[in-house]
Write an enzyme that holds these catalytic residues in place. Structure first.
Site, PDB file in Angstrom:
ATOM      1  N   SER A  47      54.406  43.513 -11.775  1.00  0.00           N
ATOM      2  CA  SER A  47      54.294  43.818 -13.138  1.00  0.00           C
ATOM      3  C   SER A  47      55.696  44.345 -13.776  1.00  0.00           C
ATOM      4  CB  SER A  47      52.911  44.100 -13.916  1.00  0.00           C
ATOM      5  OG  SER A  47      52.803  45.317 -13.071  1.00  0.00           O
ATOM      6  N   HIS A  99      53.244  51.014 -17.519  1.00  0.00           N
ATOM      7  CA  HIS A  99      54.140  50.106 -17.574  1.00  0.00           C
ATOM      8  C   HIS A  99      55.546  50.181 -18.109  1.00  0.00           C
ATOM      9  CE1 HIS A  99      50.828  47.499 -15.972  1.00  0.00           C
ATOM     10  NE2 HIS A  99      51.708  46.748 -15.243  1.00  0.00           N
TER      11      HIS A  99
END
Length: 278
Positions: A34, A256
């Protein structure tokens, strides 16, 4: 097509590879998890559920270099998933990422390893839910788990890089480092980490990145450090943060890269590519 060929030729010239330029297929293929997909909370609900977005660093690298690209990075991907495919979010099968490679691929980037070792679980004792000092620096069980997971990771990363090199023997391969999330202190609710535990967290990422760097060296690939340049841009850095912390804010997924983070990751990769290989 002439522009594409010229860009590819320039990339190969910088890399020192003396190979023919192909007229078909993407010049650049992005593999990994990711960090390379750049997911949002909504992007994982469409397509193959891998969560890829135009804000992710592969799109920015390709735009800066002026080359065609294909990203097959996927949320939750492990080294085994890159080689054999995965069931993203348990909804539908995703083919092996390495199937996107060809002998004509000129550039490959790889972000991998975090899901293999489940890094958020490994250092969870450093981030108590109620804040305060987790004293993970004194947690021998955590250190044992870290040693076990990092001890098993080199062979897995090596497997991926060996297969990438087999499928794309002339490609310039870039392994993208991990970390960058946390600085010298915490900030609730984004990072419930004490300043006393911060060095332990930094040491974990340094050891993790050593695994990635050494695997890149063994494979004749290149390593791009993210954690070092990210100092001052951790989850506590306000508008200048490259990564989102543990508290949901907007559409970016927690832990993230933010769009700013992905932009700077791309910048670091492009800077590496524009330097002749040592």
């Amino acid at each position: 097509m002439k522009l594409l060929v010229s860009a590819l030729a320039a990339l190969l010239l910088v890399s020192g590879a003396g190979v023919a330029v192909a007229d078909s297929g993407p010049v650049y293929v992005a593999l990994g998890d990711s960090r390379a997909a750049g997911p949002t909370w909504t992007s994982v609900l469409s397509g193959d559920n891998c969560g890829r977005t135009p804000d992710a660093y592969p799109a920015k690298v390709a735009a800066e270099l002026g080359v065609s690209y294909r990203s097959v990075a996927c949320v939750g991907a492990t080294t085994d998933d890159v080689l054999h495919g995965q069931r993203a979010l348990a909804i539908r099968p995703v083919p092996p990422q390495v199937d996107a490679l060809s002998p004509d691929t000129a550039l490959v980037t790889l972000s991998i390893g975090g899901n293999d070792i489940k890094w958020t679980n490994l250092i969870a004792p450093c981030f108590p839910l109620v804040g305060g000092d987790g004293k993970c620096r004194e947690n021998s069980a955590m250190q044992k788990a870290i040693a076990t997971q990092l001890g098993a990771l080199p062979a897995e990363v090596d497997r991926v890089l060996t297969e990438v090199r087999r499928r794309s023997p002339h490609a310039r391969i870039v392994v993208v480092g991990h970390g960058g999330y946390y600085g010298t202190h915490g900030c609730a609710p984004d990072a419930n980490m004490s300043a006393a535990d911060a060095p332990t967290v930094a040491d974990f990422f340094a050891r993790f990145n050593n695994v990635l760097r050494e695997s890149a060296d063994r494979a004749g690939a290149e390593y791009v450090d993210i954690a070092g340049p990210a100092r001052g841009h951790d989850v506590c850095a306000g508008a200048q943060k490259w990564f989102l912390g543990d508290f949901p804010r907007g559409n970016t997924q927690t832990r993230h890269p933010t769009p700013l983070g992905s932009e700077n990751m791309a910048r670091l990769i492009v800077e590496k590519l524009r330097r002749p290989r040592s």
